[in-house]
Design a protein around this motif. Structure first.
Motif, PDB file in Angstrom:
ATOM      1  N   HIS A   2       0.856  -1.171   0.000  1.00  0.00           N
ATOM      2  CA  HIS A   2       0.000   0.000   0.000  1.00  0.00           C
ATOM      3  C   HIS A   2       0.902   1.234   0.000  1.00  0.00           C
ATOM      4  O   HIS A   2       2.064   1.164   0.392  1.00  0.00           O
ATOM      5  N   CYS A  20      -1.792  -0.854  12.082  1.00  0.00           N
ATOM      6  CA  CYS A  20      -0.947  -1.697  11.220  1.00  0.00           C
ATOM      7  C   CYS A  20      -0.320  -2.836  12.030  1.00  0.00           C
ATOM      8  O   CYS A  20       0.418  -2.596  12.979  1.00  0.00           O
ATOM      9  N   VAL A  22       1.978  -4.914  11.253  1.00  0.00           N
ATOM     10  CA  VAL A  22       3.409  -5.170  11.055  1.00  0.00           C
ATOM     11  C   VAL A  22       4.274  -3.917  11.247  1.00  0.00           C
ATOM     12  O   VAL A  22       5.462  -3.917  10.953  1.00  0.00           O
ATOM     13  N   CYS A  24       4.642  -1.069   9.669  1.00  0.00           N
ATOM     14  CA  CYS A  24       5.450  -0.701   8.501  1.00  0.00           C
ATOM     15  C   CYS A  24       5.288   0.752   8.083  1.00  0.00           C
ATOM     16  O   CYS A  24       5.724   1.142   7.002  1.00  0.00           O
ATOM     17  N   PHE A  25       4.665   1.573   8.959  1.00  0.00           N
ATOM     18  CA  PHE A  25       4.583   3.012   8.675  1.00  0.00           C
ATOM     19  C   PHE A  25       5.826   3.689   9.228  1.00  0.00           C
ATOM     20  O   PHE A  25       6.297   3.370  10.314  1.00  0.00           O
ATOM     21  N   CYS A  39       4.913  -4.143   4.228  1.00  0.00           N
ATOM     22  CA  CYS A  39       3.446  -4.127   4.156  1.00  0.00           C
ATOM     23  C   CYS A  39       2.925  -5.472   3.672  1.00  0.00           C
ATOM     24  O   CYS A  39       3.416  -6.025   2.687  1.00  0.00           O
ATOM     25  N   ILE A  40       1.920  -6.012   4.387  1.00  0.00           N
ATOM     26  CA  ILE A  40       1.349  -7.312   4.020  1.00  0.00           C
ATOM     27  C   ILE A  40      -0.023  -7.168   3.340  1.00  0.00           C
ATOM     28  O   ILE A  40      -0.756  -8.148   3.188  1.00  0.00           O
ATOM     29  N   CYS A  42      -2.864  -5.947   4.278  1.00  0.00           N
ATOM     30  CA  CYS A  42      -4.018  -6.382   5.082  1.00  0.00           C
ATOM     31  C   CYS A  42      -5.193  -5.417   4.954  1.00  0.00           C
ATOM     32  O   CYS A  42      -6.310  -5.761   5.301  1.00  0.00           O
ATOM     33  N   GLU A  43      -4.934  -4.188   4.496  1.00  0.00           N
ATOM     34  CA  GLU A  43      -5.959  -3.176   4.281  1.00  0.00           C
ATOM     35  C   GLU A  43      -6.494  -2.516   5.553  1.00  0.00           C
ATOM     36  O   GLU A  43      -7.409  -1.690   5.489  1.00  0.00           O
ATOM     37  N   CYS A  45      -5.339  -0.267   7.421  1.00  0.00           N
ATOM     38  CA  CYS A  45      -5.105   1.174   7.504  1.00  0.00           C
ATOM     39  C   CYS A  45      -6.021   2.002   6.612  1.00  0.00           C
ATOM     40  O   CYS A  45      -6.282   3.166   6.893  1.00  0.00           O
TER      41      CYS A  45
HETATM   42 FE1  SF4 Z   1       0.092  -1.957   7.450  1.00  0.00          FE
HETATM   43 FE2  SF4 Z   1      -1.875  -3.468   6.440  1.00  0.00          FE
HETATM   44 FE3  SF4 Z   1      -1.773  -0.876   5.849  1.00  0.00          FE
HETATM   45 FE4  SF4 Z   1       0.067  -2.524   4.833  1.00  0.00          FE
HETATM   46  S1  SF4 Z   1      -2.144  -2.545   4.380  1.00  0.00           S
HETATM   47  S2  SF4 Z   1       0.452  -0.511   5.753  1.00  0.00           S
HETATM   48  S3  SF4 Z   1       0.297  -4.001   6.522  1.00  0.00           S
HETATM   49  S4  SF4 Z   1      -2.125  -1.750   7.879  1.00  0.00           S
END
Ligand code: SF4
Length: 78
Positions: A2, A20, A22, A24-25, A39-40, A42-43, A45
């Motif tokens: 993302h 999030c 993981v 990753c921000f 980023c995995i 996961c959506e 965010c």
């Molecule tokens: Fe984090 Fe999921 Fe958003 Fe990727 S999609 S930045 S893993 S919360």
């Protein structure tokens, strides 16, 4: 991955950051970045962003395509 786009400038609300799974921000001077290798997709965010700045890389609007590279370049440096 993302991607954080233009609307994040001047916002940096960080509601996305806390959901999030993981972490990753990464926080830049004026905008947040997502690390593309962490980023995995996961959506989680996406609905948290009050300014709709976050898109899947395949759905980034034409005018913000440059943010794909910007996130990839900047996240590891933050
Ligand atoms: Fe984090 Fe999921 Fe958003 Fe990727 S999609 S930045 S893993 S919360």
């Amino acid at each position: 991955t993302h991607v954080v786009c233009q609307p994040c400038f001047g916002c940096k609300y960080t509601d996305c950051v806390v959901v999030c799974p993981v972490e990753c921000f990464y926080e830049g001077d004026k905008i947040l970045y997502i690390h593309p290798e962490e980023c995995i997709d996961c959506e989680a965010c996406v609905p948290e962003c009050p300014v709709e700045a976050i898109f899947h890389e395949d759905n980034v609007p034409e005018e913000w395509q440059g943010f794909i590279e910007l996130n990839a370049e900047m996240a590891p440096q933050c």
